[in-house]
Design a protein around this motif. Structure first.
Motif, PDB file in Angstrom:
ATOM      1  N   GLY A  42       0.793  -1.224   0.000  1.00  0.00           N
ATOM      2  CA  GLY A  42       0.000   0.000   0.000  1.00  0.00           C
ATOM      3  C   GLY A  42       0.830   1.280   0.000  1.00  0.00           C
ATOM      4  O   GLY A  42       0.275   2.375  -0.019  1.00  0.00           O
ATOM      5  N   ALA A  43       2.169   1.159   0.015  1.00  0.00           N
ATOM      6  CA  ALA A  43       3.034   2.354  -0.007  1.00  0.00           C
ATOM      7  C   ALA A  43       2.928   3.042  -1.366  1.00  0.00           C
ATOM      8  O   ALA A  43       2.396   2.478  -2.315  1.00  0.00           O
ATOM      9  CB  ALA A  43       4.483   1.941   0.265  1.00  0.00           C
ATOM     10  N   ASP A  44       3.476   4.246  -1.441  1.00  0.00           N
ATOM     11  CA  ASP A  44       3.465   5.006  -2.697  1.00  0.00           C
ATOM     12  C   ASP A  44       4.322   4.265  -3.721  1.00  0.00           C
ATOM     13  O   ASP A  44       5.525   4.092  -3.525  1.00  0.00           O
ATOM     14  CB  ASP A  44       4.010   6.414  -2.439  1.00  0.00           C
ATOM     15  N   GLY A  45       3.684   3.855  -4.816  1.00  0.00           N
ATOM     16  CA  GLY A  45       4.400   3.084  -5.833  1.00  0.00           C
ATOM     17  C   GLY A  45       4.886   3.907  -7.004  1.00  0.00           C
ATOM     18  O   GLY A  45       5.290   3.369  -8.024  1.00  0.00           O
ATOM     19  N   VAL A  46       4.840   5.254  -6.868  1.00  0.00           N
ATOM     20  CA  VAL A  46       5.237   6.116  -7.984  1.00  0.00           C
ATOM     21  C   VAL A  46       6.740   6.405  -7.926  1.00  0.00           C
ATOM     22  O   VAL A  46       7.266   6.794  -6.892  1.00  0.00           O
ATOM     23  CB  VAL A  46       4.437   7.440  -7.982  1.00  0.00           C
ATOM     24  N   ARG A  47       7.400   6.171  -9.040  1.00  0.00           N
ATOM     25  CA  ARG A  47       8.822   6.507  -9.178  1.00  0.00           C
ATOM     26  C   ARG A  47       8.985   7.200 -10.529  1.00  0.00           C
ATOM     27  O   ARG A  47       8.149   7.065 -11.421  1.00  0.00           O
ATOM     28  CB  ARG A  47       9.705   5.259  -9.145  1.00  0.00           C
ATOM     29  N   VAL A  48      10.108   7.917 -10.701  1.00  0.00           N
ATOM     30  CA  VAL A  48      10.316   8.687 -11.921  1.00  0.00           C
ATOM     31  C   VAL A  48      11.684   8.383 -12.529  1.00  0.00           C
ATOM     32  O   VAL A  48      12.697   8.406 -11.845  1.00  0.00           O
ATOM     33  CB  VAL A  48      10.198  10.205 -11.618  1.00  0.00           C
ATOM     34  N   PHE A  49      11.654   8.052 -13.813  1.00  0.00           N
ATOM     35  CA  PHE A  49      12.892   7.913 -14.584  1.00  0.00           C
ATOM     36  C   PHE A  49      13.125   9.264 -15.253  1.00  0.00           C
ATOM     37  O   PHE A  49      12.274   9.734 -16.012  1.00  0.00           O
ATOM     38  CB  PHE A  49      12.742   6.846 -15.675  1.00  0.00           C
ATOM     39  N   GLU A  50      14.266   9.891 -14.963  1.00  0.00           N
ATOM     40  CA  GLU A  50      14.584  11.172 -15.586  1.00  0.00           C
ATOM     41  C   GLU A  50      15.500  10.939 -16.776  1.00  0.00           C
ATOM     42  O   GLU A  50      16.377  10.080 -16.728  1.00  0.00           O
ATOM     43  CB  GLU A  50      15.278  12.091 -14.583  1.00  0.00           C
ATOM     44  N   PHE A  51      15.287  11.729 -17.827  1.00  0.00           N
ATOM     45  CA  PHE A  51      16.139  11.604 -19.004  1.00  0.00           C
ATOM     46  C   PHE A  51      16.404  12.972 -19.601  1.00  0.00           C
ATOM     47  O   PHE A  51      15.715  13.949 -19.294  1.00  0.00           O
ATOM     48  CB  PHE A  51      15.509  10.687 -20.054  1.00  0.00           C
ATOM     49  N   THR A  52      17.427  13.032 -20.443  1.00  0.00           N
ATOM     50  CA  THR A  52      17.787  14.264 -21.144  1.00  0.00           C
ATOM     51  C   THR A  52      17.878  13.961 -22.629  1.00  0.00           C
ATOM     52  O   THR A  52      18.354  12.890 -23.007  1.00  0.00           O
ATOM     53  CB  THR A  52      19.151  14.785 -20.637  1.00  0.00           C
TER      54      THR A  52
END
Length: 142
Positions: A42-52
């Motif tokens: 139930g934890a926050d499952g959002v993650r972000v891949f950053e790119f350039t």
């Protein structure tokens, strides 16, 4: 009308002439693996891949696909200009108690048209600690 046609043909020929030094978009991710570590159910499952976009042409991400419905990726809406950064948001369904091993495939107009990103980790339910873990904890406490 004829002028427009000639202009279009001229531009077409010019772009053929510059084919050797064609501008390309290049996608460079900060990391291609995100490790959630051990997280609670139930934890926050959002993650972000950053790119350039390290190329010299606008980068257009046409699609982002996941290996299963438990992982929902979001692609940027518009083109990413040269030198600009963008994000691909990944939301993992943390209601599933199990190891996370998923691949997200990014499709774009970049020099490398497909890139595989990975997420990994473990979702645990601390309310349902296994008998084995309880035994090892009680042995440690002695």
């Amino acid at each position: 009308m004829m002028k427009n046609l000639i202009a279009v043909l001229f531009v077409g020929l010019m772009s053929l002439g510059s084919f050797a030094q064609e501008k390309v978009a290049k996608i460079e991710f900060k990391t291609d693996v995100i490790d959630y570590g051990t997280i609670e159910k139930g934890a926050d499952g959002v993650r972000v891949f950053e790119f350039t976009n390290t190329g010299d042409a606008p980068l257009v991400i046409s699609n982002v696909k996941s290996t299963c419905g438990c992982t929902v990726p979001k692609k940027p809406k518009g083109p990413i200009m040269p030198g600009e950064t963008g994000e691909i948001e990944v939301k993992y369904d943390t209601k599933r108690v199990n190891p996370i091993r998923k691949t997200i495939t990014v499709f774009s107009n970049a020099e490398t048209p497909t890139v595989a990103l990975k997420i990994k980790g473990l979702v645990v339910d601390s309310n349902k600690t296994s008998v084995l873990e309880k035994k090892s904890k009680s042995m440690l406490e002695q």
